[in-house]
Design a protein around this motif. Sequence first.
Motif, mmCIF file in Angstrom:
data_model
loop_
_atom_site.group_PDB
_atom_site.id
_atom_site.type_symbol
_atom_site.label_atom_id
_atom_site.label_comp_id
_atom_site.label_asym_id
_atom_site.label_seq_id
_atom_site.Cartn_x
_atom_site.Cartn_y
_atom_site.Cartn_z
ATOM 1 N N UNK A 1 0.857 -1.182 0.000
ATOM 2 C CA UNK A 1 0.000 0.000 0.000
ATOM 3 C C UNK A 1 0.891 1.229 0.000
ATOM 4 N N UNK A 2 0.498 2.282 -0.733
ATOM 5 C CA UNK A 2 1.362 3.473 -0.787
ATOM 6 C C UNK A 2 1.408 4.209 0.559
ATOM 7 N N UNK A 3 2.426 5.052 0.759
ATOM 8 C CA UNK A 3 2.556 5.787 2.029
ATOM 9 C C UNK A 3 1.334 6.665 2.331
ATOM 10 N N UNK A 4 0.738 7.231 1.284
ATOM 11 C CA UNK A 4 -0.502 7.994 1.467
ATOM 12 C C UNK A 4 -1.618 7.242 0.748
ATOM 13 N N UNK A 5 -2.764 7.109 1.402
ATOM 14 C CA UNK A 5 -3.904 6.444 0.759
ATOM 15 C C UNK A 5 -4.234 7.171 -0.550
ATOM 16 N N UNK A 6 -4.597 6.420 -1.610
ATOM 17 C CA UNK A 6 -4.885 7.036 -2.916
ATOM 18 C C UNK A 6 -5.952 8.132 -2.849
ATOM 19 N N UNK A 7 -6.881 8.034 -1.894
ATOM 20 C CA UNK A 7 -7.926 9.057 -1.749
ATOM 21 C C UNK A 7 -7.312 10.454 -1.616
ATOM 22 N N UNK A 8 -6.176 10.532 -0.891
ATOM 23 C CA UNK A 8 -5.564 11.831 -0.610
ATOM 24 C C UNK A 8 -5.139 12.546 -1.892
ATOM 25 N N UNK A 9 -4.764 11.771 -2.909
ATOM 26 C CA UNK A 9 -4.320 12.377 -4.174
ATOM 27 C C UNK A 9 -5.465 13.091 -4.888
ATOM 28 N N UNK A 10 -6.701 12.686 -4.579
ATOM 29 C CA UNK A 10 -7.876 13.297 -5.219
ATOM 30 C C UNK A 10 -8.459 14.427 -4.386
ATOM 31 N N UNK A 11 -7.975 14.558 -3.142
ATOM 32 C CA UNK A 11 -8.630 15.449 -2.188
ATOM 33 C C UNK A 11 -8.097 16.862 -2.179
ATOM 34 N N UNK A 12 -8.843 17.729 -1.498
ATOM 35 C CA UNK A 12 -8.411 19.104 -1.224
ATOM 36 C C UNK A 12 -8.323 19.267 0.289
ATOM 37 N N UNK A 13 -7.403 20.126 0.722
ATOM 38 C CA UNK A 13 -7.229 20.339 2.163
ATOM 39 C C UNK A 13 -8.357 21.222 2.684
ATOM 40 N N UNK A 14 -8.919 20.815 3.802
ATOM 41 C CA UNK A 14 -9.956 21.626 4.459
ATOM 42 C C UNK A 14 -9.427 22.133 5.804
ATOM 43 N N UNK A 15 -10.051 23.187 6.293
ATOM 44 C CA UNK A 15 -9.667 23.733 7.595
ATOM 45 C C UNK A 15 -10.096 22.769 8.704
ATOM 46 N N UNK A 16 -9.208 22.558 9.680
ATOM 47 C CA UNK A 16 -9.532 21.702 10.824
ATOM 48 C C UNK A 16 -10.195 22.558 11.907
ATOM 49 N N UNK A 17 -11.373 22.131 12.345
ATOM 50 C CA UNK A 17 -12.086 22.865 13.399
ATOM 51 C C UNK A 17 -11.346 22.693 14.732
ATOM 52 N N UNK A 18 -11.589 23.644 15.633
ATOM 53 C CA UNK A 18 -10.892 23.608 16.927
ATOM 54 C C UNK A 18 -11.877 23.538 18.078
ATOM 55 N N UNK A 19 -11.405 22.973 19.182
ATOM 56 C CA UNK A 19 -12.224 22.815 20.377
ATOM 57 C C UNK A 19 -12.900 24.147 20.705
ATOM 58 N N UNK A 20 -14.192 24.075 21.051
ATOM 59 C CA UNK A 20 -14.972 25.289 21.307
ATOM 60 C C UNK A 20 -15.937 25.591 20.175
ATOM 61 N N UNK A 21 -15.630 25.103 18.963
ATOM 62 C CA UNK A 21 -16.560 25.323 17.840
ATOM 63 C C UNK A 21 -17.739 24.362 17.973
ATOM 64 N N UNK A 22 -18.918 24.887 17.726
ATOM 65 C CA UNK A 22 -20.156 24.151 18.020
ATOM 66 C C UNK A 22 -20.218 22.777 17.353
#
Length: 208
Positions: A14-35
């Motif tokens: 299996x590759x070091x990064x799952x193949x899904x990641x090659x198709x994806x875009x980076x999203x913002x990670x929510x932080x504790x306190x967000x509803x």
Amino acid sequence: MPSVFVQGKPVDSYPPLAPEARRGSVRRVTEVGEEVLHKPCRDVTEFGPDLAALIDDMFLTMYVAEGAGLAANQVGVDLRLFVYDCPDDDGVRHVGHMVNPVLEPLAPAGRRLLDEGEGCLSVPGAVIAVPRPDRAVVRGLDKDGRSLVIEGTGYFARCLEHETDHVNGHVYLDRLAKRERKDALRQVADRREEVFARRAARQQALAS
């Protein structure tokens, strides 16, 4: 014994990064306190290209943030879904996603509590010991709506338990005593900027 399991099934390589990641875009990670992190998520009811695209984005976002797992509400989407790429204590790698996860209750005789350090991408920079069972069984579906059962031990069990907590509207700080929680939030204050700088550098490296 195979060294990688994908969606609970052994694979030869299996590759070091799952193949899904090659198709994806980076999203913002929510932080504790967000509803969105503090209320139970909705069941996934629609299976199709939108769900698959969300999973792709979640894999890439998880790798950029150097996580072992990531729940949908950690990218601001209130759906019961998580992805993972996580080793167990024997060094076996587990990769996959789980839709509408439910953690099976284990009989006390069949489990041992491990009190080990735990972090969370939505609590950037903090690591605190959290006691969790050393074995986990999660039932749910894959992105095509097929039934799925994933079993984990050691660190991978912790990952499955942690991510299922997320979709139920809990962060690991909820499992801590008041003093430990304050310690975790102090760690975030000290390390948050450093964590974000590392994520930015990693995003650039993965894009090149």
